[in-house]
Design an enzyme around this catalytic site. Structure first.
Site, PDB file in Angstrom:
ATOM      1  N   ALA A   5      -3.052   1.912  13.307  1.00  0.00           N
ATOM      2  CA  ALA A   5      -4.543   1.491  12.971  1.00  0.00           C
ATOM      3  C   ALA A   5      -4.558   0.874  13.363  1.00  0.00           C
ATOM      4  O   ALA A   5      -6.891   0.934  13.373  1.00  0.00           O
ATOM      5  CB  ALA A   5      -4.261   1.460  10.761  1.00  0.00           C
ATOM      6  N   THR A  12       3.481   1.496  -0.520  1.00  0.00           N
ATOM      7  CA  THR A  12       4.462   1.530  -2.389  1.00  0.00           C
ATOM      8  C   THR A  12       4.353   1.876  -3.332  1.00  0.00           C
ATOM      9  O   THR A  12       4.067   3.273  -4.024  1.00  0.00           O
ATOM     10  CB  THR A  12       5.500   0.194  -2.696  1.00  0.00           C
ATOM     11  OG1 THR A  12       6.298  -0.772  -1.625  1.00  0.00           O
ATOM     12  CG2 THR A  12       6.065   0.102  -4.382  1.00  0.00           C
ATOM     13  N   LYS A  16       7.088  -6.102  10.376  1.00  0.00           N
ATOM     14  CA  LYS A  16       6.430  -5.723   9.346  1.00  0.00           C
ATOM     15  C   LYS A  16       7.086  -4.421   8.926  1.00  0.00           C
ATOM     16  O   LYS A  16       6.662  -4.940   7.246  1.00  0.00           O
ATOM     17  CB  LYS A  16       4.998  -4.371  10.516  1.00  0.00           C
ATOM     18  CG  LYS A  16       4.840  -3.425   9.270  1.00  0.00           C
ATOM     19  CD  LYS A  16       3.197  -2.988  10.211  1.00  0.00           C
ATOM     20  CE  LYS A  16       2.427  -1.831   8.657  1.00  0.00           C
ATOM     21  NZ  LYS A  16       3.519  -0.657   8.562  1.00  0.00           N
ATOM     22  N   ARG A  67       2.550   8.849   7.148  1.00  0.00           N
ATOM     23  CA  ARG A  67       3.514   8.598   7.742  1.00  0.00           C
ATOM     24  C   ARG A  67       4.517   7.590   8.733  1.00  0.00           C
ATOM     25  O   ARG A  67       5.336   7.690   7.738  1.00  0.00           O
ATOM     26  CB  ARG A  67       1.871   7.413   8.972  1.00  0.00           C
ATOM     27  CG  ARG A  67       0.358   7.578   9.114  1.00  0.00           C
ATOM     28  CD  ARG A  67      -0.360   6.249   9.234  1.00  0.00           C
ATOM     29  NE  ARG A  67       0.109   5.127   8.520  1.00  0.00           N
ATOM     30  CZ  ARG A  67      -0.127   3.598   8.440  1.00  0.00           C
ATOM     31  NH1 ARG A  67      -0.339   3.268   9.939  1.00  0.00           N
ATOM     32  NH2 ARG A  67       0.055   2.745   7.692  1.00  0.00           N
ATOM     33  N   TRP A 108       6.960  -0.740  -8.052  1.00  0.00           N
ATOM     34  CA  TRP A 108       8.188  -1.218  -7.576  1.00  0.00           C
ATOM     35  C   TRP A 108       9.018  -1.418  -7.742  1.00  0.00           C
ATOM     36  O   TRP A 108      10.344  -1.223  -8.232  1.00  0.00           O
ATOM     37  CB  TRP A 108       8.525  -2.420  -6.525  1.00  0.00           C
ATOM     38  CG  TRP A 108       9.373  -2.954  -5.830  1.00  0.00           C
ATOM     39  CD1 TRP A 108       8.940  -3.336  -4.689  1.00  0.00           C
ATOM     40  CD2 TRP A 108       9.978  -3.810  -5.899  1.00  0.00           C
ATOM     41  NE1 TRP A 108      10.351  -3.047  -4.296  1.00  0.00           N
ATOM     42  CE2 TRP A 108      10.494  -3.852  -4.719  1.00  0.00           C
ATOM     43  CE3 TRP A 108      11.199  -3.744  -7.185  1.00  0.00           C
ATOM     44  CZ2 TRP A 108      12.371  -4.531  -5.122  1.00  0.00           C
ATOM     45  CZ3 TRP A 108      11.970  -4.127  -7.184  1.00  0.00           C
ATOM     46  CH2 TRP A 108      13.021  -4.796  -5.791  1.00  0.00           C
ATOM     47  N   PHE A 165      -4.086  -0.434   7.241  1.00  0.00           N
ATOM     48  CA  PHE A 165      -4.579  -1.443   6.609  1.00  0.00           C
ATOM     49  C   PHE A 165      -5.547  -1.801   5.479  1.00  0.00           C
ATOM     50  O   PHE A 165      -5.700  -0.726   4.792  1.00  0.00           O
ATOM     51  CB  PHE A 165      -5.002  -1.793   8.377  1.00  0.00           C
ATOM     52  CG  PHE A 165      -3.754  -2.949   8.662  1.00  0.00           C
ATOM     53  CD1 PHE A 165      -2.164  -3.013   8.552  1.00  0.00           C
ATOM     54  CD2 PHE A 165      -3.336  -2.030  10.424  1.00  0.00           C
ATOM     55  CE1 PHE A 165      -1.266  -2.978   9.806  1.00  0.00           C
ATOM     56  CE2 PHE A 165      -1.948  -1.912  11.116  1.00  0.00           C
ATOM     57  CZ  PHE A 165      -1.679  -3.075  11.186  1.00  0.00           C
ATOM     58  N   PHE A 168       3.548  -8.406  -9.000  1.00  0.00           N
ATOM     59  CA  PHE A 168       4.415  -8.833  -8.488  1.00  0.00           C
ATOM     60  C   PHE A 168       4.790 -10.405  -9.956  1.00  0.00           C
ATOM     61  O   PHE A 168       3.677 -10.634 -10.158  1.00  0.00           O
ATOM     62  CB  PHE A 168       4.244  -9.917  -7.849  1.00  0.00           C
ATOM     63  CG  PHE A 168       4.190  -9.553  -6.225  1.00  0.00           C
ATOM     64  CD1 PHE A 168       5.126  -9.697  -5.118  1.00  0.00           C
ATOM     65  CD2 PHE A 168       3.215  -8.526  -5.469  1.00  0.00           C
ATOM     66  CE1 PHE A 168       4.677  -8.800  -3.749  1.00  0.00           C
ATOM     67  CE2 PHE A 168       2.810  -7.696  -4.096  1.00  0.00           C
ATOM     68  CZ  PHE A 168       4.093  -8.376  -3.664  1.00  0.00           C
ATOM     69  N   LYS A 225       0.707  -1.795  -0.241  1.00  0.00           N
ATOM     70  CA  LYS A 225       0.278   0.116  -0.356  1.00  0.00           C
ATOM     71  C   LYS A 225       0.433   1.420   0.354  1.00  0.00           C
ATOM     72  O   LYS A 225       0.711   2.212  -0.455  1.00  0.00           O
ATOM     73  CB  LYS A 225      -0.727  -0.136   0.784  1.00  0.00           C
ATOM     74  CG  LYS A 225      -2.222   1.096   1.197  1.00  0.00           C
ATOM     75  CD  LYS A 225      -2.696   1.316   1.956  1.00  0.00           C
ATOM     76  CE  LYS A 225      -2.736   0.321   3.352  1.00  0.00           C
ATOM     77  NZ  LYS A 225      -1.902   1.549   4.477  1.00  0.00           N
TER      78      LYS A 225
END
Length: 554
Positions: A272, A72, A104, A93, A408, A300, A380, A70
């Site tokens: 979150a 990224t 994480k 954030r 990415w 999230f 991906f 998210k």
């Protein structure tokens, strides 16, 4: 040697932060430099606001260990807008050291869609979280000193609601005993630590709109109850001025840049699944007055981050998103369709179709707020054509706009299709609406969230939660938004229920008033306000080389 986020970040050429400020329309007098590539923004020195930029909110499906990307996508989308010559700022954030050292990871994006300097941001940055830690623990010291010095406010040591904090995952500190060693060492009592990003001071800093507002919100925080069970606030202790002084620099938003030189404002970081999970109002509003488009994210999935963005942040800030992006991946949808993590590389279009029920619910949730979402299918290398086709086919059948993204690997170029779809949505009028009013009963607000956002059957309150609810009503605190503390992994309060569970009941085990932040935290399941480290923390792979450069930081 394979690319890593860190190797890509350290090989990038950064522009002096003054050039990024010039691009964002920030005058030099409003910059407080933290080296060559970071700066604080003195908002009071900005020219008068002449615009209110449109807000693009990036959210996601329910997260899985497979990863969604998210942050990224958020960064890559901003870079794509930049390539399209839009006036854009990305607002994010700040990462917490607990997740960075734990499992994480960081919060600066990934690959060629990152904010820089990545190592600094993921570690100590400009010291904002440390300032919040200091202010929080100073308040704890003031409380215990008040008990020691005669307890004029008649505080009950068994009912101190304020905990100490640490910006680290440390389960051993969840429950502690302090004041041992005799009368000179203070008053013995039970205490505990939360992680700093769960501190109400973090939430207060992120929802305040001025230093005066920050001071007033700090003064309203409930810290304890008397022997007569009456609430006591920071204002009664008389230390809100000192706390504000400790936070005056941390309250200023931070300016950095993406790999492609897009201005980025990073500020604040409440969890979150414990708090409201959005960057600060100061950061978002500063970006809105400087840019035509502000790309920001909520924590999230849409059930947690986006719902709280709408009902808490948007309500407090008197604005709303003009477009919403929901990030999904083939890998995560396969997990929601019942595939184990170690089997995700095996083609399985049927599992993708089964997992689509989770994405469908998040689309439904965003639509309930009056906004038509755009799906970002974050690609991906292991994704198969038939798997992606299954998602595209579902989107077409359900009238949902969708774009393949590959930010990415390609940076902003990989998000151009997504940016163009979002541009179309930004040109349309929105019919934004909140799902409940603050004046609704707590029971009604909970029902709305559980049934309309989570898709559950109903809500059950434990005896403890019922008792807390009666206290809220007694003091007139029930007319506040709800901040659900819930697992991020499931739409329910049971982490193992993936996909789109139905017929479940959410159990509320406690309700904690956060009067400074202006919301009620409703605790469900086994949510911890002080997480623990995993068996193999990410820190085991971290080091520095002989030149002092970070190694193994993702």
């Amino acid at each position: 040697m394979p690319f890593t986020d860190l190797s890509i970040a350290t090989s990038a050429t950064m522009l002096p932060i003054q050039e990024i400020a010039d691009k964002a329309g920030i005058p030099r007098k409003a910059l407080e430099l933290y080296g060559n590539f970071k700066a604080k923004i003195d908002v009071s020195s900005l020219p008068p606001a002449t615009k209110n930029g449109k807000v693009v909110l990036v959210t996601a499906i329910s997260p899985t260990p497979a990863g969604e990307g998210k942050s990224t996508v958020t960064v890559g989308l901003a870079d794509a807008f930049n390539q399209l010559k839009e006036s854009v700022i990305v607002a994010l954030r700040e990462p917490s050291l607990g997740p960075v050292m734990g499992m994480k990871g960081g919060a600066t994006g990934g690959g060629f869609a990152q904010v820089l300097p990545m190592e600094d941001i993921n570690l100590h940055f400009t010291g904002d979280i440390h300032a919040i830690t200091t202010a929080n623990n100073a308040l704890s010291a003031f409380i215990d000193n008040h008990l020691h010095q005669g307890n004029e406010l008649n505080l009950d040591p068994r009912r101190i609601a304020w905990k100490r904090v640490l910006d680290m995952n440390d389960r051993a500190l969840r429950q502690i005993t302090i004041g041992l060693g005799g009368p000179l060492q203070g008053v013995p009592r039970q205490d505990g630590f939360d992680i700093t990003v769960a501190s109400e001071i973090m939430a207060v800093l992120c929802l305040a709109t001025s230093l005066e507002d920050l001071k007033e919100k700090l003064a309203q925080m409930v810290i304890a109850y008397t022997y007569d069970k009456e609430p006591v606030t920071v204002r009664q202790l008389g230390v809100e001025g000192a706390l504000t002084m400790l936070l005056k620099d941390a309250f200023k938003p931070n300016l950095v840049q993406t790999i492609e030189g897009t201005p980025a404002i990073i500020h604040g970081g409440p969890f979150a699944n414990i708090a409201h999970g959005c960057n600060s109002l100061m950061a978002t509003n500063t970006a809105r007055r400087l840019a035509d488009i502000v790309v920001t994210e909520a924590g999230f999935g849409a059930d947690l981050g986006a719902e709280k963005f709408m009902h808490i942040k948007s309500r407090k800030g008197n604005f709303h998103p003009d477009a919403v992006v929901i990030v999904a991946t083939v890998r995560a949808l396969k997990m929601h369709g019942g595939v184990a993590k170690n089997e995700l590389t095996h083609p399985n279009a049927d599992a993708v179709r089964r997992g689509m029920t989770n994405l469908a619910k998040h689309v439904d949730t965003v639509r309930q707020f009056g906004i038509e979402p755009v799906i970002a299918l974050n690609r991906f290398m292991t994704d198969q054509e038939d798997e992606m086709h299954a998602i595209m086919e579902w989107a077409q059948e359900n009238g949902v706009k969708i774009a393949l993204t590959n930010v990415w690997e390609q940076g902003g170029k990989g998000g151009l299709e997504l940016a163009k779809l979002v541009q179309q949505e930004l040109m349309k009028p929105t019919e934004f609406k909140l799902l409940y009013d603050e004046t609704d009963s707590v029971e009604e607000k909970l029902r709305v969230i559980v049934q309309q956002v989570y898709g559950g059957a109903g809500v059950q309150l434990t005896d403890n939660a019922k008792r807390k609810l009666n206290e809220l009503k007694k003091y007139g605190w029930d007319a506040l938004p709800i901040c659900m503390a819930k697992t991020q992994y499931s739409l329910s309060d049971q982490p193992s229920l993936l996909g789109r569970p139905e017929g479940f009941t959410i159990t509320i085990r406690d309700i904690i008033p956060k009067l400074g932040a202006g919301f009620l935290v409703c605790l469900t399941g086994d949510i911890m306000t002080m997480p623990g480290l995993p068996k193999q923390p990410a820190a085991l792979k971290m080091d520095i080389d002989a030149a002092g450069n970070a190694v193994g930081l993702f």
